[in-house]
Scaffold this motif. Structure first.
Motif, mmCIF file in Angstrom:
data_model
loop_
_atom_site.group_PDB
_atom_site.id
_atom_site.type_symbol
_atom_site.label_atom_id
_atom_site.label_comp_id
_atom_site.label_asym_id
_atom_site.label_seq_id
_atom_site.Cartn_x
_atom_site.Cartn_y
_atom_site.Cartn_z
ATOM 1 N N ASP A 196 -2.427 -11.968 -2.215
ATOM 2 C CA ASP A 196 -1.625 -10.410 -1.851
ATOM 3 C C ASP A 196 -0.670 -9.928 -2.994
ATOM 4 O OD1 ASP A 196 0.222 -12.243 -1.159
ATOM 5 O OD2 ASP A 196 0.797 -11.564 0.556
ATOM 6 N N ALA A 197 0.016 -10.996 -3.532
ATOM 7 C CA ALA A 197 1.118 -10.598 -4.492
ATOM 8 C C ALA A 197 0.385 -10.609 -6.161
ATOM 9 C CB ALA A 197 2.320 -11.410 -4.333
ATOM 10 N N ILE A 198 -0.937 -10.859 -6.042
ATOM 11 C CA ILE A 198 -1.309 -10.776 -7.621
ATOM 12 C C ILE A 198 -1.132 -9.363 -8.181
ATOM 13 C CG2 ILE A 198 -3.540 -9.941 -6.377
ATOM 14 C CD1 ILE A 198 -5.428 -11.017 -8.569
ATOM 15 N N PHE A 232 -7.462 1.690 -9.887
ATOM 16 C CA PHE A 232 -6.597 0.608 -9.791
ATOM 17 C C PHE A 232 -6.056 0.096 -10.837
ATOM 18 C CE2 PHE A 232 -8.891 -0.660 -5.327
ATOM 19 C CZ PHE A 232 -7.607 -0.222 -4.711
ATOM 20 N N TYR A 233 -4.711 -0.027 -11.208
ATOM 21 C CA TYR A 233 -4.020 -0.674 -11.905
ATOM 22 C C TYR A 233 -3.980 -2.470 -11.824
ATOM 23 C CZ TYR A 233 -0.330 -0.905 -15.646
ATOM 24 O OH TYR A 233 0.261 -1.164 -16.834
ATOM 25 N N VAL A 234 -3.617 -2.488 -10.423
ATOM 26 C CA VAL A 234 -3.601 -3.626 -9.816
ATOM 27 C C VAL A 234 -4.681 -4.130 -8.624
ATOM 28 C CG1 VAL A 234 -2.176 -5.186 -8.236
ATOM 29 C CG2 VAL A 234 -1.004 -3.585 -9.717
ATOM 30 N N ASN A 235 -5.567 -5.200 -9.136
ATOM 31 C CA ASN A 235 -6.481 -5.592 -8.170
ATOM 32 C C ASN A 235 -6.343 -6.861 -7.405
ATOM 33 O OD1 ASN A 235 -8.719 -3.629 -9.419
ATOM 34 N ND2 ASN A 235 -7.544 -4.436 -11.041
ATOM 35 N N PRO A 236 -5.566 -6.604 -6.115
ATOM 36 C CA PRO A 236 -5.339 -7.654 -5.209
ATOM 37 C C PRO A 236 -6.594 -8.234 -4.631
ATOM 38 C CG PRO A 236 -4.918 -5.656 -3.863
ATOM 39 C CD PRO A 236 -5.443 -5.115 -5.351
ATOM 40 N N LEU A 237 -6.613 -9.728 -4.018
ATOM 41 C CA LEU A 237 -7.775 -10.277 -3.269
ATOM 42 C C LEU A 237 -7.317 -10.130 -1.748
ATOM 43 C CD1 LEU A 237 -7.895 -11.184 -6.243
ATOM 44 C CD2 LEU A 237 -9.201 -13.267 -5.078
ATOM 45 N N GLU A 238 -6.252 -9.437 -1.312
ATOM 46 C CA GLU A 238 -5.834 -9.549 0.124
ATOM 47 C C GLU A 238 -4.872 -8.159 0.088
ATOM 48 O OE1 GLU A 238 -3.205 -12.154 2.957
ATOM 49 O OE2 GLU A 238 -4.952 -13.288 1.883
ATOM 50 N N VAL A 239 -5.169 -7.252 1.239
ATOM 51 C CA VAL A 239 -4.449 -6.493 1.158
ATOM 52 C C VAL A 239 -4.331 -5.868 2.685
ATOM 53 C CG1 VAL A 239 -4.164 -3.507 1.130
ATOM 54 C CG2 VAL A 239 -4.717 -5.078 -0.815
ATOM 55 N N ASP A 240 -3.030 -5.724 3.261
ATOM 56 C CA ASP A 240 -2.931 -5.091 4.462
ATOM 57 C C ASP A 240 -1.970 -3.967 4.452
ATOM 58 O OD1 ASP A 240 -2.206 -4.420 7.179
ATOM 59 O OD2 ASP A 240 -1.710 -6.584 7.994
ATOM 60 N N PRO A 241 -2.536 -2.804 4.566
ATOM 61 C CA PRO A 241 -1.541 -1.688 4.178
ATOM 62 C C PRO A 241 -0.445 -1.288 5.023
ATOM 63 C CG PRO A 241 -4.074 -0.878 4.125
ATOM 64 C CD PRO A 241 -3.840 -2.420 4.707
ATOM 65 N N HIS A 264 -2.753 -21.523 -1.888
ATOM 66 C CA HIS A 264 -2.932 -20.075 -1.397
ATOM 67 C C HIS A 264 -4.228 -20.003 -0.374
ATOM 68 C CE1 HIS A 264 -0.511 -19.713 -4.989
ATOM 69 N NE2 HIS A 264 0.405 -19.072 -4.120
ATOM 70 N N ASP A 265 -5.225 -20.962 -1.022
ATOM 71 C CA ASP A 265 -6.508 -20.903 -0.494
ATOM 72 C C ASP A 265 -7.210 -22.219 0.219
ATOM 73 O OD1 ASP A 265 -6.761 -18.151 -1.620
ATOM 74 O OD2 ASP A 265 -7.415 -19.222 -3.578
ATOM 75 N N GLU A 310 -8.279 4.008 3.455
ATOM 76 C CA GLU A 310 -7.459 2.969 3.458
ATOM 77 C C GLU A 310 -7.539 1.859 4.644
ATOM 78 O OE1 GLU A 310 -2.876 3.059 4.525
ATOM 79 O OE2 GLU A 310 -3.310 4.332 2.645
ATOM 80 N N GLY A 311 -7.451 0.650 4.247
ATOM 81 C CA GLY A 311 -7.657 -0.304 5.337
ATOM 82 C C GLY A 311 -7.438 -1.662 4.804
ATOM 83 N N GLU A 312 -7.553 -2.876 5.786
ATOM 84 C CA GLU A 312 -7.144 -4.182 5.123
ATOM 85 C C GLU A 312 -8.386 -4.559 4.335
ATOM 86 O OE1 GLU A 312 -6.121 -6.927 8.378
ATOM 87 O OE2 GLU A 312 -5.234 -5.197 9.367
ATOM 88 N N MET A 313 -8.230 -5.864 3.516
ATOM 89 C CA MET A 313 -9.283 -6.298 2.815
ATOM 90 C C MET A 313 -8.789 -7.817 2.431
ATOM 91 S SD MET A 313 -9.989 -7.634 -0.674
ATOM 92 C CE MET A 313 -8.982 -6.686 -1.761
ATOM 93 N N ARG A 314 -9.932 -8.687 2.413
ATOM 94 C CA ARG A 314 -9.629 -10.125 2.088
ATOM 95 C C ARG A 314 -10.855 -10.674 1.458
ATOM 96 N NH1 ARG A 314 -6.023 -14.106 5.319
ATOM 97 N NH2 ARG A 314 -5.062 -12.275 5.469
#
Length: 656
Positions: free
Chosen positions: A335-337, A387-396, A552-553, A645-649
């Protein structure tokens, strides 16, 4: 050096691919015209650029002040480079006229002594070459050199090439060890790889020697940054922290710009991720052309650390937002990537260059992983959001209040104040044919399975390949040889690491040739017009598990099919994706996408979801959550955030 060098000759290609042609056309019809409007400040809801006006001011044709980041010139350079690749693909009178007019404007802004940088031309109170640590003068020069080379190769026009050769003559006079010269280098590597591209066109040994100077100077003691800072009286640019007299962070953290040690002594990927891959690309180019095995050994060490310890499953690099940088081995938060789009693009530059020195599947596998996932995710399906930043986990829901995650966006943006990524995407996609094949001596290599026509000049004659590919959705690839005369040569085909198996037919007859140690399947024969190679990969849905050191995984799994990494999105699976888990060994099936995802292959997976608790207590004793079976839907990672907009994982828990 490995004898399978693929960088000695130039291949030519024209992509006609069912998947990638759409993106090239999107860059031509939407992205590049849109960016032209942005560079001219004609898009009301995009962050202002002022990049073209900066050149007008520098040329004395407009009144006003410089505006933008200190490296704003590079946005224009990358736009020009993208245009060059598009013109090489097909003529476009309007685009060529815009580019020619821009080049003339750049030429008018160039100073009598050859110097060219609008920030310093417009801000005459700030001395040139006085803050290389922070202010990107050589970085901007490098991007403009790349544009000049690309435009010359595409059109044969020398105007920008001559402008930049004059600038390089000026740089060559300014830098060195003679009295009055500067024994230093830029805080943001880029000039190194650009000088090598210029050398490949001009053959001028001074260009190679200047690259060697910048590479060899980096990290030497006493340190250039310290001497430079003292010489300018302890002042800093706005990247620094604190007031004048307080050292900016780049002086404390010299690893940020890979200047903590001489490059020959470095063995870990450290610092700003884009700087790292740009520097390593230039180092590998220099090693290729100079035969410097010691320098190439450093490139291999740095590659191996990055690719085996600090690479995300999506092909992203740069684990943290502070300083957009690497952290340490196996530290890969989701998430902080940071995972900057430019860093993934730079990783492709490096992978391609490593392949030019030695053909090994490990480089092409990473290049492909980065391209289909992190790079492609950087642009929306409409070509106008990024996108500038490309996370692997997001919760808006947490992004607004969690300062650790404030760099993450749940949807792509129209533009950026620091707008390096969109034009970088444009030039990469427009030049994608340069990454597909390679050749050396009498061997032609196929690195990527992207449909198109490719000409490979070999020792025994030119081998032309017409490639058709079903990737990334299908598993079949075919190649047809087109040759006026028979060619005795080796055709080497990469067998991707993601392939569970493969079958090969040559002119309808099955072949049992096995890949070599480098992961390439080599077919040596006399090739004649009409010869046909059919290659079919076993492309099941594969479960990807992390190294046990990636905390983390732990207990999680990711899904991959072919080159594509997949993710869950709220649009298909509802909220609280963290409450979902896949069954270990559960069913995994493909499905067809619809609406925005039409034509894409999705994945349906047997899963379980934690049910709502009876109690609202934040914590409770001895009461595990109830579970209910469900089906989880996964979409290609590159396509996330195209449906609102929505969560992603990407990484998901796995249970028995």
């Amino acid at each position: 050096m490995n004898q399978d060098r693929t960088g000695d000759v130039r291949t030519e290609g024209y992509i006609t691919d069912g998947f990638w042609s759409r993106y090239i056309e999107l860059v031509r019809d939407v992205v590049v015209p849109y960016q032209w409007e942005v560079l001219n400040d004609r898009v009301p809801d995009a962050a202002p650029s002022h990049a073209i006006d900066n050149f007008r001011i520098a040329a004395g044709e407009k009144q006003g002040d410089y505006y933008g980041m200190v490296f704003q010139d590079s946005d224009v350079a990358k736009w020009l480079e993208a245009v060059a690749y598009l013109l090489r693909r097909q003529p476009d009178a309007t685009l060529e006229r815009q580019a020619d007019d821009t080049i003339e404007l750049i030429a008018r802004a160039q100073q009598p002594d050859g110097y060219l940088n609008t920030y310093y031309i417009c801000n005459t109170a700030e001395p040139r070459w006085s803050n290389l640590c922070e202010c990107h003068e050589l970085y901007c020069a490098g991007h403009m050199i790349e544009a000049a080379v690309a435009y010359f190769e595409a059109t044969g026009k020398r105007r920008l090439l001559e402008v930049m050769c004059r600038f390089v003559e000026h740089i060559d006079a300014v830098f060195g060890h003679e009295a009055g010269q500067i024994a230093g280098y830029d805080g943001h590597p880029e000039i190194e790889l650009a000088l090598m591209r210029l050398y490949e066109v001009t053959g001028n040994e001074r260009h190679l020697a200047l690259c060697r100077f910048f590479v060899d100077e980096r990290g030497r003691q006493p340190h250039f940054y310290d001497r430079e800072w003292e010489k300018r009286g302890g002042t800093h640019h706005d990247f620094g922290a604190g007031g004048d007299g307080v050292q900016p962070f780049m002086l404390h953290d010299k690893g940020y710009s890979q200047a903590h040690l001489p490059v020959y002594e470095q063995d870990r990927a450290v610092g700003h991720a884009v700087r790292f891959v740009y520097l390593c690309t230039g180092m590998a180019q220099l090693a290729q052309h100079s035969g410097d095995e010691r320098l190439m050994a450093a490139c291999r060490r740095l590659w191996d650390n990055m690719a085996t310890r600090q690479l995300y499953v999506t092909g992203g690099i740069g684990a943290q937002a502070p300083r957009e940088s690497f952290t340490c081995d196996f530290d890969l938060p989701n998430d902080a990537i940071y995972g900057e789009t430019c860093a993934a693009i730079g990783l492709m530059f490096l992978a391609r260059q490593m392949l030019m020195v030695e053909t090994d599947r490990r480089y092409a596998d990473v290049m492909e992983r980065s391209l289909y996932n992190n790079v492609l995710a950087g642009m929306a399906l409409d070509g106008q959001h990024f996108f500038y930043v490309n996370p692997l986990e997001v919760d808006p829901k947490v992004l607004g209040d969690n300062l650790v995650l404030q760099h993450v966006k749940p949807v792509r943006q129209r533009w950026f104040t620091c707008a390096c990524c969109p034009p970088n995407l444009a030039r990469l996609i427009a030049s994608l044919d340069r990454y597909v094949v390679g050749c050396a001596d009498n061997t032609a290599f196929v690195h990527l399975y992207i449909g198109g026509d490719y000409a490979l000049p070999l020792a025994d004659g030119t081998l032309r390949l017409h490639q058709q590919s079903e990737l990334p959705w299908g598993s079949n690839v075919s190649m047809t040889v087109q040759a006026d005369n028979a060619v005795n040569a080796t055709l080497a085909l990469r067998i991707p690491a993601w392939a569970a198996g493969f079958s090969l037919d040559i002119n309808g007859e099955a072949s049992d040739i096995s890949p070599g140690d480098n992961g390439y399947l080599s077919i040596e024969r006399q090739w004649v017009d009409g010869d046909r190679i059919s290659l079919s990969f076993e492309m099941p849905i594969r479960r990807v598990y992390p190294h046990r050191a990636v905390r983390h995984d732990a207990g999680r799994v990711a899904l991959q099919r072919g080159p594509l990494v997949y993710c869950m999105e709220q649009a298909d699976n509802g909220e609280q994706l963290h409450n979902m888990a896949l069954y270990q060994g559960g069913t995994l099936e493909t499905a067809e996408g619809s609406d925005e995802l039409e034509g894409m292959t999705l994945i349906r997976a047997a899963a379980v979801r934690d049910a709502e608790a009876d109690s609202d207590s934040l914590y409770r004793f001895d009461s595990a959550p109830m579970k209910s079976e469900c089906t989880a839907t996964f979409i290609p990672y590159f396509a996330w955030a195209n449906r609102g907009e929505g969560e992603m994982r990407v990484w998901v828990r796995e249970v028995r």
